[in-house]
Write a protein that holds these residues in place. Structure first.
Motif, short mmCIF file in Angstrom:
data_model
loop_
_atom_site.label_atom_id
_atom_site.label_comp_id
_atom_site.label_asym_id
_atom_site.label_seq_id
_atom_site.Cartn_x
_atom_site.Cartn_y
_atom_site.Cartn_z
N HIS A 77 -12.52 25.46 -6.11
CA HIS A 77 -11.94 24.75 -7.25
C HIS A 77 -12.72 23.46 -7.48
CE1 HIS A 77 -8.57 27.31 -6.02
NE2 HIS A 77 -8.05 27.13 -7.22
N ILE A 78 -12.96 23.16 -8.74
CA ILE A 78 -13.61 21.90 -9.12
C ILE A 78 -12.72 21.21 -10.15
CG2 ILE A 78 -15.67 20.82 -10.11
CD1 ILE A 78 -17.15 23.49 -9.45
N HIS A 79 -12.38 19.96 -9.88
CA HIS A 79 -11.62 19.15 -10.83
C HIS A 79 -12.53 18.02 -11.29
CE1 HIS A 79 -8.35 21.04 -8.41
NE2 HIS A 79 -7.84 21.22 -9.62
N ALA A 80 -12.85 18.00 -12.57
CA ALA A 80 -13.79 17.01 -13.11
C ALA A 80 -13.10 16.16 -14.17
CB ALA A 80 -15.00 17.72 -13.72
N VAL A 81 -13.07 14.85 -13.94
CA VAL A 81 -12.46 13.91 -14.88
C VAL A 81 -13.57 13.18 -15.62
CG1 VAL A 81 -10.98 11.89 -15.14
CG2 VAL A 81 -10.42 13.64 -13.43
N ALA A 82 -13.61 13.35 -16.95
CA ALA A 82 -14.60 12.68 -17.78
C ALA A 82 -13.98 11.66 -18.72
CB ALA A 82 -15.38 13.71 -18.59
N ASN A 83 -12.67 11.67 -18.83
CA ASN A 83 -11.97 10.70 -19.68
C ASN A 83 -12.29 9.29 -19.18
OD1 ASN A 83 -10.16 9.00 -20.98
ND2 ASN A 83 -8.44 10.41 -20.82
N PRO A 84 -12.99 8.48 -19.96
CA PRO A 84 -13.40 7.15 -19.47
C PRO A 84 -12.23 6.24 -19.13
CG PRO A 84 -13.81 7.37 -21.84
CD PRO A 84 -13.47 8.74 -21.34
N GLU A 85 -11.07 6.47 -19.73
CA GLU A 85 -9.91 5.64 -19.42
C GLU A 85 -9.39 5.87 -18.01
OE1 GLU A 85 -7.06 6.44 -22.48
OE2 GLU A 85 -8.12 5.24 -23.99
N LYS A 86 -9.79 6.99 -17.40
CA LYS A 86 -9.35 7.30 -16.03
C LYS A 86 -10.42 6.99 -14.99
CE LYS A 86 -6.15 10.99 -17.36
NZ LYS A 86 -5.71 12.38 -17.11
N LEU A 87 -11.53 6.41 -15.43
CA LEU A 87 -12.64 6.17 -14.50
C LEU A 87 -12.92 4.69 -14.27
CD1 LEU A 87 -15.08 8.93 -15.84
CD2 LEU A 87 -13.51 9.07 -13.89
N THR A 88 -12.02 3.84 -14.69
CA THR A 88 -12.26 2.40 -14.59
C THR A 88 -12.31 1.90 -13.15
OG1 THR A 88 -9.90 1.96 -14.84
CG2 THR A 88 -11.22 1.98 -16.85
N ARG A 89 -11.75 2.66 -12.22
CA ARG A 89 -11.70 2.21 -10.82
C ARG A 89 -12.89 2.69 -10.00
NH1 ARG A 89 -6.52 0.82 -8.29
NH2 ARG A 89 -5.12 0.13 -9.94
N SER A 138 0.83 -1.21 0.00
CA SER A 138 0.00 0.00 0.00
C SER A 138 0.87 1.25 0.00
CB SER A 138 -0.93 0.00 1.22
OG SER A 138 -1.87 -1.05 1.12
N LEU A 139 1.94 1.23 0.77
CA LEU A 139 2.87 2.36 0.78
C LEU A 139 3.51 2.54 -0.59
CD1 LEU A 139 4.93 4.41 2.04
CD2 LEU A 139 6.35 2.42 2.56
N LEU A 140 3.95 1.44 -1.19
CA LEU A 140 4.62 1.51 -2.49
C LEU A 140 3.68 2.03 -3.57
CD1 LEU A 140 6.56 -1.87 -2.33
CD2 LEU A 140 7.41 0.42 -1.78
N PHE A 141 2.42 1.60 -3.51
CA PHE A 141 1.44 2.11 -4.47
C PHE A 141 1.25 3.61 -4.28
CE2 PHE A 141 -2.78 3.51 -5.63
CZ PHE A 141 -2.89 3.05 -6.93
N THR A 142 1.17 4.06 -3.04
CA THR A 142 0.97 5.48 -2.76
C THR A 142 2.13 6.30 -3.30
OG1 THR A 142 -0.20 4.85 -0.73
CG2 THR A 142 0.39 7.16 -0.97
N VAL A 143 3.35 5.83 -3.09
CA VAL A 143 4.53 6.53 -3.62
C VAL A 143 4.43 6.64 -5.13
CG1 VAL A 143 7.02 6.41 -3.96
CG2 VAL A 143 6.05 5.86 -1.72
N ALA A 144 4.17 5.53 -5.80
CA ALA A 144 4.11 5.52 -7.26
C ALA A 144 2.96 6.39 -7.78
CB ALA A 144 3.96 4.08 -7.78
N TYR A 145 1.81 6.30 -7.13
CA TYR A 145 0.66 7.09 -7.59
C TYR A 145 0.92 8.59 -7.43
CZ TYR A 145 -4.01 9.15 -7.71
OH TYR A 145 -5.09 9.94 -8.00
N GLU A 146 1.51 8.99 -6.31
CA GLU A 146 1.77 10.41 -6.10
C GLU A 146 2.81 10.94 -7.08
OE1 GLU A 146 2.23 11.84 -2.17
OE2 GLU A 146 0.66 10.55 -1.35
N MET A 147 3.73 10.08 -7.50
CA MET A 147 4.72 10.50 -8.48
C MET A 147 4.16 10.54 -9.89
SD MET A 147 8.35 8.84 -7.30
CE MET A 147 9.08 9.52 -8.80
N LEU A 148 3.20 9.66 -10.19
CA LEU A 148 2.72 9.51 -11.57
C LEU A 148 1.34 10.10 -11.81
CD1 LEU A 148 3.90 5.82 -11.97
CD2 LEU A 148 4.90 7.80 -13.10
N GLY A 149 0.51 10.20 -10.79
CA GLY A 149 -0.84 10.70 -10.97
C GLY A 149 -1.74 9.75 -11.73
N SER A 150 -1.32 8.51 -11.86
CA SER A 150 -2.09 7.51 -12.61
C SER A 150 -2.02 6.18 -11.88
CB SER A 150 -1.51 7.35 -14.03
OG SER A 150 -1.97 6.17 -14.64
N ALA A 151 -3.19 5.66 -11.52
CA ALA A 151 -3.23 4.36 -10.84
C ALA A 151 -2.76 3.25 -11.77
CB ALA A 151 -4.64 4.08 -10.34
#
Length: 288
Positions: free
Chosen positions: A266-278, A15-28
């Protein structure tokens, strides 16, 4: 006999390793790829020569994330419209760790996108995970002196650009609930009542879904954009904060919010379906 991996350091710290990678990449999705690559390297290591498995694994994940960031640079440059991080479905209790929730917030991750790969890695490791400078230096291939300088520059850069959030979890949730109620009515005035006059709306459609390709500024313009009937709105927790799943004419978007002084700023809205699979999976486990 099947080997028991329950106590394997990689499993313990995943879980820690995933968090590090996600925060660096912004992509799960990219973070999961990095973890798979890191696991393969870990599997080939002589464990008897690893004094601190946690630090070793963080170092491996950092290096793999840096490699991935550099290969993704061209893709980001060619991206259609605004690029936002992939939203993560999280459990409500993530918000109880205020520093963790802040570190994975869409607002901060969006600012981190403005850093170079090494600056981002140093910021994440130092400011979020309080990694010693010596370990960071080894992970990014720089001297300790250089890492200290990079950390200072990155910290100043982020501080100048990140939205200031000084509200309690309960206030954040109450304001978001008011905003979702306004979305459900679809009335302009209801939206105006819950947004700051200088609200900023950023949408990410990636060229695959309708979305403004530039940020929209001002409550009147944002309200006009969001008002209208037929919106199916449900509450959920994304990136450690109360958020929304919005469906219009069969198209889904995920929205997160920054709140200050009782209004959405501020509102951040993600509509790209490739980013909503989770969005329809189990909440992601995060750790510091």
């Amino acid at each position: 006999m099947k080997e028991d991996t329950a106590e394997d350091p990689y499993v313990v710290h995943r879980s820690l390793l995933f968090t590090v990678a996600y925060e660096m990449l912004g992509s799960a999705a990219d973070a999961e790829d990095v973890l798979q690559e890191s696991w393969l390297r870990w599997a080939d290591v002589d464990r008897s020569r690893v004094g601190d498995p946690r630090a070793y694994l963080v170092r491996v994940v950092t290096r793999q994330s840096l490699n991935r960031l550099r290969t993704l640079a061209r893709r980001r440059e060619e991206y259609v419209g605004e690029w936002l991080p992939e939203p993560l479905l999280t459990a409500p209790d993530v918000a109880e760790d205020v520093e963790l929730a802040d570190s994975v917030s869409m607002a901060l991750l969006t600012v981190l996108e403005t850093l170079g790969p090494t600056e981002r890695a140093v910021f994440v490791l130092r400011e979020v995970f309080e990694t010693p400078y010596g370990e960071i230096a080894e992970a990014v291939g720089k001297s300790v002196t250089a890492v200290r300088q990079i950390a200072r520059r990155a910290r100043d850069h982020v501080a100048a650009r990140r939205p200031r959030v000084e509200v309690s979890r309960s206030e954040q949730q109450a304001v978001v609930e008011r905003f979702l109620a306004a979305l459900r009515t679809g009335r302009v005035q209801d939206l105006l009542d819950v947004m700051a006059p200088d609200v900023v709306f950023v949408a990410d459609g990636g060229g695959l879904a309708p979305a403004s390709r530039v940020p929209v500024h001002g409550a009147a313009r944002v309200a006009a954009l969001l008002a209208g009937p037929g919106r199916l709105v449900s509450a959920l927790w994304l990136n450690g904060a109360p958020a929304a799943r919005v469906e219009v004419n069969g198209r889904v978007a995920a929205a997160t919010f920054v709140v200050r002084d009782g209004r959405v700023t501020h509102i951040h809205a993600v509509a790209n379906p490739e980013k909503l699979t989770r969005l329809d999976t189990s909440p992601t486990r995060l750790a510091r």
